[in-house]
Design a protein around this motif. Structure first.
Motif, PDB file in Angstrom:
ATOM      1  N   GLU A  89     -77.575 -68.789  77.196  1.00 21.81           N
ATOM      2  CA  GLU A  89     -76.862 -68.609  78.460  1.00 21.81           C
ATOM      3  C   GLU A  89     -75.760 -69.665  78.619  1.00 21.81           C
ATOM      4  N   PHE A  90     -76.085 -70.914  78.297  1.00 20.17           N
ATOM      5  CA  PHE A  90     -75.097 -71.995  78.368  1.00 20.17           C
ATOM      6  C   PHE A  90     -73.893 -71.695  77.475  1.00 20.17           C
ATOM      7  N   LEU A  91     -74.144 -71.260  76.260  1.00 14.45           N
ATOM      8  CA  LEU A  91     -73.052 -70.958  75.331  1.00 14.45           C
ATOM      9  C   LEU A  91     -72.221 -69.768  75.805  1.00 14.45           C
ATOM     10  N   GLN A  92     -72.864 -68.757  76.337  1.00 15.29           N
ATOM     11  CA  GLN A  92     -72.150 -67.574  76.797  1.00 15.29           C
ATOM     12  C   GLN A  92     -71.281 -67.863  78.011  1.00 15.29           C
ATOM     13  N   LYS A  93     -71.741 -68.741  78.888  1.00 17.21           N
ATOM     14  CA  LYS A  93     -71.026 -68.997  80.137  1.00 17.21           C
ATOM     15  C   LYS A  93     -70.071 -70.186  80.067  1.00 17.21           C
ATOM     16  N   SER A  94     -70.076 -70.914  78.976  1.00 16.92           N
ATOM     17  CA  SER A  94     -69.178 -72.069  78.830  1.00 16.92           C
ATOM     18  C   SER A  94     -67.879 -71.648  78.164  1.00 16.92           C
ATOM     19  N   VAL A  95     -66.826 -72.353  78.517  1.00 18.25           N
ATOM     20  CA  VAL A  95     -65.536 -72.152  77.861  1.00 18.25           C
ATOM     21  C   VAL A  95     -65.285 -73.384  77.011  1.00 18.25           C
ATOM     22  N   PHE A  96     -65.205 -73.175  75.708  1.00 12.76           N
ATOM     23  CA  PHE A  96     -64.963 -74.260  74.769  1.00 12.76           C
ATOM     24  C   PHE A  96     -63.514 -74.202  74.299  1.00 12.76           C
ATOM     25  N   SER A  97     -63.046 -75.286  73.741  1.00  6.41           N
ATOM     26  CA  SER A  97     -61.678 -75.325  73.230  1.00  6.41           C
ATOM     27  C   SER A  97     -61.485 -74.245  72.176  1.00  6.41           C
ATOM     28  N   LYS A  98     -60.342 -73.593  72.239  1.00  7.71           N
ATOM     29  CA  LYS A  98     -60.017 -72.526  71.282  1.00  7.71           C
ATOM     30  C   LYS A  98     -60.047 -73.086  69.861  1.00  7.71           C
ATOM     31  N   GLY A  99     -60.697 -72.365  68.986  1.00  6.80           N
ATOM     32  CA  GLY A  99     -60.788 -72.783  67.596  1.00  6.80           C
ATOM     33  C   GLY A  99     -62.017 -73.624  67.285  1.00  6.80           C
ATOM     34  N   SER A 100     -62.967 -73.714  68.231  1.00  6.93           N
ATOM     35  CA  SER A 100     -64.194 -74.489  68.018  1.00  6.93           C
ATOM     36  C   SER A 100     -65.172 -73.732  67.122  1.00  6.93           C
ATOM     37  N   TYR A 101     -66.085 -74.496  66.534  1.00  5.53           N
ATOM     38  CA  TYR A 101     -67.130 -73.964  65.665  1.00  5.53           C
ATOM     39  C   TYR A 101     -68.483 -74.472  66.138  1.00  5.53           C
ATOM     40  N   ILE A 102     -69.536 -73.754  65.710  1.00  4.89           N
ATOM     41  CA  ILE A 102     -70.911 -74.179  65.946  1.00  4.89           C
ATOM     42  C   ILE A 102     -71.613 -74.264  64.591  1.00  4.89           C
ATOM     43  N   ASP A 103     -72.324 -75.360  64.381  1.00  5.95           N
ATOM     44  CA  ASP A 103     -73.215 -75.525  63.227  1.00  5.95           C
ATOM     45  C   ASP A 103     -74.627 -75.430  63.786  1.00  5.95           C
ATOM     46  N   ASN A 104     -75.358 -74.392  63.399  1.00  3.97           N
ATOM     47  CA  ASN A 104     -76.675 -74.163  63.993  1.00  3.97           C
ATOM     48  C   ASN A 104     -77.793 -74.953  63.316  1.00  3.97           C
ATOM     49  N   ASP A 105     -77.463 -75.829  62.405  1.00  4.28           N
ATOM     50  CA  ASP A 105     -78.428 -76.686  61.711  1.00  4.28           C
ATOM     51  C   ASP A 105     -79.355 -75.889  60.801  1.00  4.28           C
ATOM     52  N   PHE A 106     -79.004 -74.647  60.507  1.00  3.96           N
ATOM     53  CA  PHE A 106     -79.727 -73.827  59.549  1.00  3.96           C
ATOM     54  C   PHE A 106     -78.788 -73.400  58.419  1.00  3.96           C
ATOM     55  N   GLY A 107     -77.755 -74.207  58.177  1.00  9.07           N
ATOM     56  CA  GLY A 107     -76.840 -73.938  57.083  1.00  9.07           C
ATOM     57  C   GLY A 107     -75.694 -73.003  57.420  1.00  9.07           C
ATOM     58  N   GLU A 108     -75.489 -72.722  58.700  1.00 10.65           N
ATOM     59  CA  GLU A 108     -74.413 -71.824  59.096  1.00 10.65           C
ATOM     60  C   GLU A 108     -73.426 -72.551  60.004  1.00 10.65           C
ATOM     61  N   ILE A 109     -72.145 -72.463  59.645  1.00  8.04           N
ATOM     62  CA  ILE A 109     -71.067 -72.953  60.501  1.00  8.04           C
ATOM     63  C   ILE A 109     -70.216 -71.738  60.830  1.00  8.04           C
ATOM     64  N   VAL A 110     -70.126 -71.409  62.127  1.00  4.75           N
ATOM     65  CA  VAL A 110     -69.478 -70.179  62.554  1.00  4.75           C
ATOM     66  C   VAL A 110     -68.460 -70.476  63.640  1.00  4.75           C
ATOM     67  N   SER A 111     -67.334 -69.789  63.575  1.00  2.00           N
ATOM     68  CA  SER A 111     -66.314 -69.894  64.604  1.00  2.00           C
ATOM     69  C   SER A 111     -66.850 -69.325  65.911  1.00  2.00           C
ATOM     70  N   LEU A 112     -66.671 -70.049  67.004  1.00  2.00           N
ATOM     71  CA  LEU A 112     -67.108 -69.544  68.313  1.00  2.00           C
ATOM     72  C   LEU A 112     -66.385 -68.259  68.672  1.00  2.00           C
ATOM     73  N   ASP A 113     -65.133 -68.133  68.281  1.00  2.00           N
ATOM     74  CA  ASP A 113     -64.376 -66.919  68.563  1.00  2.00           C
ATOM     75  C   ASP A 113     -65.022 -65.703  67.899  1.00  2.00           C
ATOM     76  N   GLU A 114     -65.582 -65.901  66.701  1.00  2.00           N
ATOM     77  CA  GLU A 114     -66.182 -64.799  65.949  1.00  2.00           C
ATOM     78  C   GLU A 114     -67.575 -64.432  66.455  1.00  2.00           C
ATOM     79  N   MET A 115     -68.291 -65.387  67.031  1.00  2.00           N
ATOM     80  CA  MET A 115     -69.677 -65.118  67.363  1.00  2.00           C
ATOM     81  C   MET A 115     -69.921 -64.798  68.827  1.00  2.00           C
ATOM     82  N   GLN A 116     -68.891 -64.593  69.609  1.00  2.00           N
ATOM     83  CA  GLN A 116     -69.091 -64.251  71.015  1.00  2.00           C
ATOM     84  C   GLN A 116     -69.995 -63.026  71.110  1.00  2.00           C
ATOM     85  N   GLY A 117     -71.078 -63.158  71.862  1.00  2.00           N
ATOM     86  CA  GLY A 117     -71.996 -62.045  72.057  1.00  2.00           C
ATOM     87  C   GLY A 117     -73.050 -61.887  70.984  1.00  2.00           C
ATOM     88  N   GLU A 118     -72.999 -62.675  69.934  1.00  2.00           N
ATOM     89  CA  GLU A 118     -73.968 -62.557  68.850  1.00  2.00           C
ATOM     90  C   GLU A 118     -74.899 -63.757  68.794  1.00  2.00           C
TER      91      GLU A 118
END
Length: 119
Positions: free
Chosen positions: A84-113
């Motif tokens: 919920e926090f991630l869905q409702k927050s606005v992060f700087s354009k071009g940000s990424y998330i590293d989920n600590d399970f070996g995946e680094i994903v663009s926030l722009d690409e993962m919206q809703g997933e």
């Protein structure tokens, strides 16, 4: 407590998130390099990681299209509240998330997933 890493082009993510959540969350505490809050009784703790880049191999950093990345650790006590926090927050354009399970994903690409990514 689980955690992810926010990789941002901005040194102002903590201030931005504070401004977004200060009137929506409970027990909001902001310092220069950290932000703590409670959502629905669950904790979210955000810390600026000054030497965050040192935790990554060059091949991992090559996946990130940010000239000077800034790293933030986000610890959380509940997966659903974190989504919920991630869905409702606005992060700087071009940000990424590293989920600590070996995946680094663009926030722009993962919206809703978030369900597939945050565990």
């Amino acid at each position: 407590m689980r955690s992810i890493i926010l990789i941002s082009p901005s040194k102002n993510e903590i201030l931005s998130l504070y401004q977004q959540w200060s009137d929506k969350a409970q027990h909001v505490l902001k310092e220069y390099d950290k932000l703590n809050m409670e959502l629905a009784g669950e904790g979210i703790f955000i810390d600026y990681c000054e030497d965050g880049q040192n935790e990554y191999e060059e091949s991992e950093l090559n996946q990130i299209d940010i000239p000077e990345p800034v790293f933030y650790s986000i610890a959380y006590s509940d997966t659903e509240i974190m989504k919920e926090f991630l869905q409702k927050s606005v992060f700087s354009k071009g940000s990424y998330i590293d989920n600590d399970f070996g995946e680094i994903v663009s926030l722009d690409e993962m919206q809703g997933e978030w369900e597939d990514y945050i565990r």
